[in-house]
Design a protein around this motif. Structure first.
Motif, PDB file in Angstrom:
ATOM      1  N   UNK A 102      20.184 -61.464   4.159  1.00  0.00           N
ATOM      2  CA  UNK A 102      19.821 -61.016   5.506  1.00  0.00           C
ATOM      3  C   UNK A 102      20.888 -60.090   6.076  1.00  0.00           C
ATOM      4  N   UNK A 103      22.148 -60.433   5.846  1.00  0.00           N
ATOM      5  CA  UNK A 103      23.233 -59.602   6.373  1.00  0.00           C
ATOM      6  C   UNK A 103      23.293 -58.242   5.680  1.00  0.00           C
ATOM      7  N   UNK A 104      23.029 -58.215   4.377  1.00  0.00           N
ATOM      8  CA  UNK A 104      23.007 -56.916   3.701  1.00  0.00           C
ATOM      9  C   UNK A 104      21.855 -56.062   4.224  1.00  0.00           C
ATOM     10  N   UNK A 105      20.727 -56.674   4.541  1.00  0.00           N
ATOM     11  CA  UNK A 105      19.590 -55.936   5.081  1.00  0.00           C
ATOM     12  C   UNK A 105      19.914 -55.379   6.468  1.00  0.00           C
ATOM     13  N   UNK A 211      12.293 -59.552   7.028  1.00  0.00           N
ATOM     14  CA  UNK A 211      12.002 -58.576   5.988  1.00  0.00           C
ATOM     15  C   UNK A 211      11.754 -59.269   4.650  1.00  0.00           C
ATOM     16  N   UNK A 212      10.701 -58.868   3.954  1.00  0.00           N
ATOM     17  CA  UNK A 212      10.415 -59.405   2.616  1.00  0.00           C
ATOM     18  C   UNK A 212      11.208 -58.571   1.613  1.00  0.00           C
ATOM     19  N   UNK A 213      12.195 -59.184   0.993  1.00  0.00           N
ATOM     20  CA  UNK A 213      13.112 -58.456   0.114  1.00  0.00           C
ATOM     21  C   UNK A 213      12.546 -58.376  -1.301  1.00  0.00           C
ATOM     22  N   UNK A 472      16.069 -65.735  -0.003  1.00  0.00           N
ATOM     23  CA  UNK A 472      15.915 -66.271   1.357  1.00  0.00           C
ATOM     24  C   UNK A 472      16.580 -65.328   2.355  1.00  0.00           C
ATOM     25  N   UNK A 473      15.897 -65.060   3.455  1.00  0.00           N
ATOM     26  CA  UNK A 473      16.449 -64.116   4.439  1.00  0.00           C
ATOM     27  C   UNK A 473      16.573 -64.705   5.840  1.00  0.00           C
TER      28      UNK A 473
END
Length: 594
Positions: A102-105, A211-213, A472-473
């Motif tokens: 999540x943080x990278x996104x 966001x769906x990674x 997991x995000x």
């Protein structure tokens, strides 16, 4: 727009000139000056904002989980920066740490925003101040020299002379102007891939993102990013040639927009290996950011400690249209570490509007006067338009080293990978001699390259997570009955902090402090001018036009080098629950009653 002009009534022989509005984005910033045309210098400057909004007022009583959706609407330009900062403050208040992915996104989304916004401002807004048409109107002698001056980096950017660069920046018709508009499209697409919608994110939440990674997601981002990398390999040398030319063409131009080096950077782009969003560890994880926090005074790094930075923020009313809140309730007497919190800290601020007639000897703006207290002085920090402070602080800290970017203690080295037609390229931004208009603009270009390089790094880290099955995000959380939170990041134009107090599960106090209140602040209670005012006062006039045909281009360049944008500086408020209702009366019934 043409300035309004009159002779000063104080018998000084100065000419009063006003540009209101002065920005090319939002029209609520006015710059009011007194100019000494005999000495060719600005004698006085006042920065005004004519609009009051009021997020700090109507945030009270709201569900804290709505904070980022509401505060995103503070600005239609950098709303995602507000949403991100609000999420950071909520993460602290709720005690939640998002998954690494999540943080990278989020970092990829914010990097795209920096690339998008700095590009469109640099080339399509402030770049116009240096285009051939503008220079022809204000300094025809400079344009004549530009026609005869070969561009040192013509091989890299493709323009033979400096005048060719200037022509390429002409609005609409200029080749480079149009190319930059196309770039703004795919950088916005990059942002939307990560955060759903620009400029108000739809997939950003406390605890992570929606966001769906997938590998495809990051591949789509990278395909656009590498086009931007290719673009920046031309842009950096182009702007170096243009800005260096002004120093040689107009000796003394370093004084335009120059002020004492008083720079603030709150840091940006967290490292999930270290950031847990707790206040007790904020000093440590703040130093691990990919843009290093710091306060730089006279070229020296005073502190990079976010805890110290937080406690030093003071909100002075100065010459603004508000009542003081002295003697009113203190929401926070001590921070989570037990340190005393000042009554003038944003956690304790009350916003009490007091509309009145503008008076340059009294109150004249809706923007307050944020200052940073070093224990002795209230420092009128500026952001250098954002990039100047970020690069200066990061360089002095010497903490960032990813392989793509390295801070050396005196510079920042930026490595852009091989792209479609250009080899791997290295740029080095070196700490400049001055904090002035040209160096603020130059730093904006280098920071675009910095973000392009960092985005490649963030995408690689995100792909590592996906390929390892860690997709997991988002992490669950609960809203506590009582809590405080603070978020620190960098909006496009500079420092951004959100300060939140929760009581009984609701927002009791909420104050966002973006770069605009810092840069556009007015004279404070000690008489210290704000950064716009300080940068324009004593600026020399190089324009060749006589007073009756004066455009004020040197003043424009000084102010616009800060990337001015006023929505964040002021707020809207109806008061006492008043509503405005517009009724539609069907045709033919307007004469009926009852």
């Amino acid at each position: 727009m043409a300035p309004s002009t009159k002779t000063a009534a104080d018998g000084s022989g100065l000419t009063e000139m006003s540009w209101d509005p002065i920005t090319r984005i939002v029209g609520s910033l006015g710059i009011h000056t007194k100019i000494d045309f005999k000495r060719k210098r600005v004698a006085e400057c006042y920065s005004t904002s004519s609009v009051f909004r009021g997020y700090s007022v109507f945030m009270r009583g709201k569900d804290p989980r709505d904070a980022h959706f509401i505060t995103s609407r503070i600005c239609g330009i950098c709303g995602d920066n507000h949403a991100t900062c609000s999420v950071y403050a909520q993460n602290m208040a709720y005690g939640v740490k998002p998954p690494h992915l999540a943080e990278w996104i989020i970092n990829l989304g914010e990097a795209a925003e920096y690339m998008f916004d700095h590009n469109i401002f640099q080339e399509n807004l402030v770049g116009v101040d240096y285009c051939e048409r503008m220079v022809r109107e204000t300094n025809p002698g400079v344009l004549d020299l530009a026609e005869r001056t070969e561009a040192p980096h013509a091989a890299e950017h493709g323009y033979r002379t400096i005048a060719d660069i200037m022509r390429s920046l002409n609005p609409i018709e200029g080749e480079f102007y149009r190319e930059a508009l196309a770039v703004s499209r795919y950088t916005r697409e990059m942002f939307c891939l990560m955060e759903g919608r620009h400029v108000h994110p739809s997939t950003l939440y406390p605890g992570g993102v929606g966001t769906v990674a997938s590998v495809q997601l990051f591949t789509d981002y990278l395909s656009r990013l590498m086009r931007y990398v290719e673009f920046m390999k031309r842009v950096v040398p182009l702007h170096d040639d243009l800005f260096d030319f002004f120093y040689t063409a107009l000796p003394g131009y370093e004084e335009v927009g120059r002020r004492r080096v008083l720079l603030g950077c709150w840091g940006a782009l967290n490292d999930p290996d270290h950031c847990d969003f707790t206040y007790r560890n904020m000093t440590d994880w703040g130093r691990r950011m990919y843009v290093s926090p710091g306060i730089v005074v006279d070229g020296k790094l005073i502190t990079n400690d976010l805890t110290e930075i937080n406690l030093g923020i003071r909100i002075l009313l100065g010459s603004s249209y508000y009542q003081d809140w002295e003697g009113r309730e203190l929401f926070v007497t001590h921070d989570p570490l037990g340190n005393p919190v000042d009554p003038r800290h944003p956690w304790n601020q009350h916003t009490i509007p007091a509309p009145q007639k503008r008076d340059f000897d009294g109150n004249y703006s809706w923007v307050m006067s944020p200052r940073w207290f070093d224990g002795t002085d209230y420092l009128a920090l500026d952001t250098g338009g954002g990039p100047l402070a970020r690069l200066w602080s990061t360089a002095l800290n010497g903490l960032v080293d990813t392989g793509f970017v390295k801070a050396t203690g005196h510079s920042v080295i930026i490595n852009l990978p091989k792209s479609m037609t250009k080899p791997e390229t290295t740029f080095e931004w070196k700490i400049p001699q001055w904090s002035n208009a040209l160096e603020r603009n130059r730093a904006r270009t280098y920071f675009q390259a910095y973000m392009a390089a960092m985005a490649v790094y963030f995408a690689e880290k995100a792909l590592e997570e996906v390929r390892s099955g860690r997709t997991t995000t988002w992490e669950k959380f609960e809203v506590p009955d009582q809590a405080v939170g603070v978020g620190f990041t960098e909006a496009v134009r500079g420092v951004l902090s959100h300060h939140m107090v929760i009581r009984d599960g609701k927002i009791a106090n909420y104050h966002p402090y973006p770069p605009t209140p810092w840069n556009a602040s007015v004279r404070d209670t000690l008489g210290t001018p704000g950064p716009y005012e300080d940068a324009v006062q004593n600026t020399p006039i190089f324009e060749e036009n006589p007073p009756e045909n004066f455009k004020g281009i040197d003043i424009m360049r000084a102010v616009r080098s800060f990337d001015p944008c006023l929505p964040c500086g002021v707020h809207m408020y109806l008061g006492d629950g008043k509503t405005l209702q517009k009724l539609h009366v069907p045709t033919g019934l307007s004469g009926l009653s009852g």
